[in-house]
Design an enzyme around this catalytic site. Structure first.
Site, PDB file in Angstrom:
ATOM      1  NE  ARG A  60      -2.799   0.468   3.448  1.00 62.25           N
ATOM      2  CZ  ARG A  60      -2.156   0.960   4.527  1.00 62.25           C
ATOM      3  NH1 ARG A  60      -1.625   2.166   4.506  1.00 62.25           N
ATOM      4  NH2 ARG A  60      -2.049   0.226   5.617  1.00 62.25           N
ATOM      5  CE1 TYR A 113     -16.999  10.192 -15.681  1.00 59.65           C
ATOM      6  CE2 TYR A 113     -15.744  10.113 -13.636  1.00 59.65           C
ATOM      7  CZ  TYR A 113     -16.586   9.513 -14.553  1.00 59.65           C
ATOM      8  OH  TYR A 113     -17.021   8.232 -14.341  1.00 59.65           O
ATOM      9  CE  LYS A 210     -12.275   6.894 -18.871  1.00 57.44           C
ATOM     10  NZ  LYS A 210     -12.228   6.534 -17.485  1.00 57.44           N
TER      11      LYS A 210
HETATM   12  N1  LCS Z   1     -11.367  12.173 -15.047  1.00 55.52           N
HETATM   13  C1  LCS Z   1     -11.902  12.118 -16.275  1.00 55.52           C
HETATM   14  C2  LCS Z   1     -11.688  13.254 -17.220  1.00 55.52           C
HETATM   15  C3  LCS Z   1     -12.641  11.011 -16.666  1.00 55.52           C
HETATM   16  O1  LCS Z   1     -13.152  10.976 -17.907  1.00 55.52           O
HETATM   17  C4  LCS Z   1     -12.839   9.942 -15.744  1.00 55.52           C
HETATM   18  C5  LCS Z   1     -13.634   8.750 -16.098  1.00 55.52           C
HETATM   19  C6  LCS Z   1     -12.279  10.055 -14.464  1.00 55.52           C
HETATM   20  C7  LCS Z   1     -11.542  11.178 -14.152  1.00 55.52           C
HETATM   21  C8  LCS Z   1     -12.441   8.962 -13.438  1.00 55.52           C
HETATM   22  O2  LCS Z   1     -11.630   7.882 -13.756  1.00 55.52           O
HETATM   23  P1  LCS Z   1     -11.900   6.354 -13.347  1.00 55.52           P
HETATM   24  O3  LCS Z   1     -12.090   6.328 -11.867  1.00 55.52           O
HETATM   25  O4  LCS Z   1     -13.131   5.919 -14.051  1.00 55.52           O
HETATM   26  O5  LCS Z   1     -10.666   5.650 -13.778  1.00 55.52           O
HETATM   27  N2  LCS Z   1     -14.453   8.914 -17.221  1.00 55.52           N
HETATM   28  C9  LCS Z   1     -15.375   8.136 -17.666  1.00 55.52           C
HETATM   29  C10 LCS Z   1     -16.204   8.438 -18.760  1.00 55.52           C
HETATM   30  O6  LCS Z   1     -16.215   9.487 -19.384  1.00 55.52           O
HETATM   31  N3  LCS Z   1     -17.004   7.403 -18.989  1.00 55.52           N
HETATM   32  O7  LCS Z   1     -16.825   6.408 -18.064  1.00 55.52           O
HETATM   33  C11 LCS Z   1     -15.751   6.780 -17.174  1.00 55.52           C
END
Ligand code: LCS
Length: 395
Positions: A60, A113, A210
């Protein structure tokens, strides 16, 4: 962060930075699938806890596989260090948790987001954190929203899903004049296309789910810092809050990262061609893409980004119902949330990723009912175009 890859180009840095020292000659990073690490003796254990010596204690709080990925991304973002997290949201909330608290204030992009906004409004507010969501593409609005207790300016550029841009340099100046830090969510661009720390930001966050991983098979995040004191503050919070990454997850992400520039070039090329195709189509009302001259911030895009990326949004004539028909009739593009993978995904933010926002807030943030978001992948342009063409022809 000094690295043996400092003088190399971006592609070479992506491939060669972030390695484990004792890897027995292995070309790829070994997976240290362990929860804990043996101390040489009692003094060694005590020295590690007292941070008198470098080494590993417990996964961790650090792991060699994770560290290799962290160094890899830190080098690409020109940061002093990076911290890998179990998801993009763990990265976002760890930054909030480190710098905000009772009666402290954050200014942020209104079309952020969805969960990055909702977690603040619903959860951090329970602990007395204050916030203002503003149109950060308007610098006067950003300046005016600062208060004496503002500690963090958190922006997303391009923003999800409106593809509105925010001027990173101007925001860094405002934040620093007010004694606050600037954090930038760089998920949509990846370090290949935008490096916010070079433009004055203090912190970069990523959903590595992503583009960085790029294969739609891992959920992960990253926090990159420009200077050591900010890095140490965030690390202390992350290690106790526990949103750290698992070594196997870190290994998968680093494997994906190695082809980031290749994938980005390819999907960006497809996105630009598709944006032009959609813009010229009689059934399409509007297209928002930073590579089009019609984007209101085309000049800013050229100044702060090395390319327009692979995300675009558009609205078809006939509004939401027509948009639904498109989503239900495409066959190569997959109807799914997430973005940044090698396959093209299509989704409807107002009813999906941003559904938790109130109608009024969504409208104010520009997340209109007719907005359809496309994350363009690495398929053949001809196939993507034919797919959208046949879907549009059904309207
Ligand atoms: N920041 C951005 C710009 C994002 O698009 C997302 C997820 C996150 C943070 C959060 O990341 P995660 O915890 O999912 O790894 N975006 C998503 C979207 O546009 N569709 O599904 C997830």
């Amino acid at each position: 962060m000094a690295s043996h890859t400092d003088k190399l180009g971006f592609h070479s840095k992506t491939i060669h930075s972030g390695q484990v020292e004792e890897a027995a000659g292995s070309i790829t990073t070994p997976i240290f699938q362990t929860s804990t690490f043996a101390f040489k003796d009692a003094n060694h254990g005590a020295d590690l806890f007292a941070q008198k010596t470098e080494g590993y204690i417990y996964t961790r709080m650090g792991n060699p596989t994770t560290k290799a990925l962290e160094e890899n991304v830190a080098v690409l973002e020109n940061g002093c260090g990076a911290l890998a997290t179990s998801s993009g949201m763990a990265a976002v909330t760890t930054v909030y948790m480190t710098f905000l608290g009772q009666e402290l204030h954050m200014v942020s992009t209104d079309c952020l987001y969805g969960p990055s906004r909702v977690v603040m409004e619903r959860d951090f507010s329970r602990f007395g954190v204050e916030y203002s969501y503003v149109n950060t593409s308007n610098i006067e609005e950003v300046e005016q929203s600062f208060k004496p207790n503002t500690r963090l300016l958190f922006i997303e550029t391009p923003a999800n899903p409106t593809i509105v841009l925010t001027d990173i340099e101007a925001c860094a100046d405002i934040a620093h004049e007010h004694g606050a830090l600037l954090a930038v969510d760089n998920t949509f661009m990846s370090p290949y296309l935008q490096r916010p720390l070079d433009l004055g930001a203090d912190i970069v966050v990523h959903s590595m789910t992503k583009f960085i991983n790029g294969h739609s098979d891992v959920v992960a995040g990253m926090i990159v810092c420009k200077d050591e004191s900010v890095f140490k503050q965030i690390r202390a919070v992350l290690h106790y809050m526990g949103g750290t990454i698992d070594p196997h997850q870190a290994w998968l992400v680093q494997r994906g990262l190695k082809t980031l520039p290749l994938r980005m070039d390819r999907c960006q090329d497809n996105a630009l061609k598709l944006a032009k195709f959609l813009e010229d189509h009689s059934k399409v009302n509007w297209v928002k893409y930073p590579g089009l001259r019609s984007h209101p911030q085309y000049e800013l895009a050229k100044r702060q980004m090395d390319g327009p990326g692979a995300l675009l949004s558009f609205g078809v004539k006939g509004g939401l119902d027509a948009g639904r028909t498109i989503m239900n009739t495409v066959s190569l593009a997959t109807l799914a949330v997430s973005l940044g993978g090698i396959e093209t995904l299509i989704q409807h933010p107002a009813s999906m990723t941003h559904a938790a926002m109130s109608n009024e807030e969504s409208e104010k943030a520009g997340i209109t009912d007719d907005l359809v978001r496309l994350s363009v992948g690495c398929e053949d342009f001809k196939d993507l175009k034919e797919d959208l063409e046949q879907a549009l022809s059904t309207l």
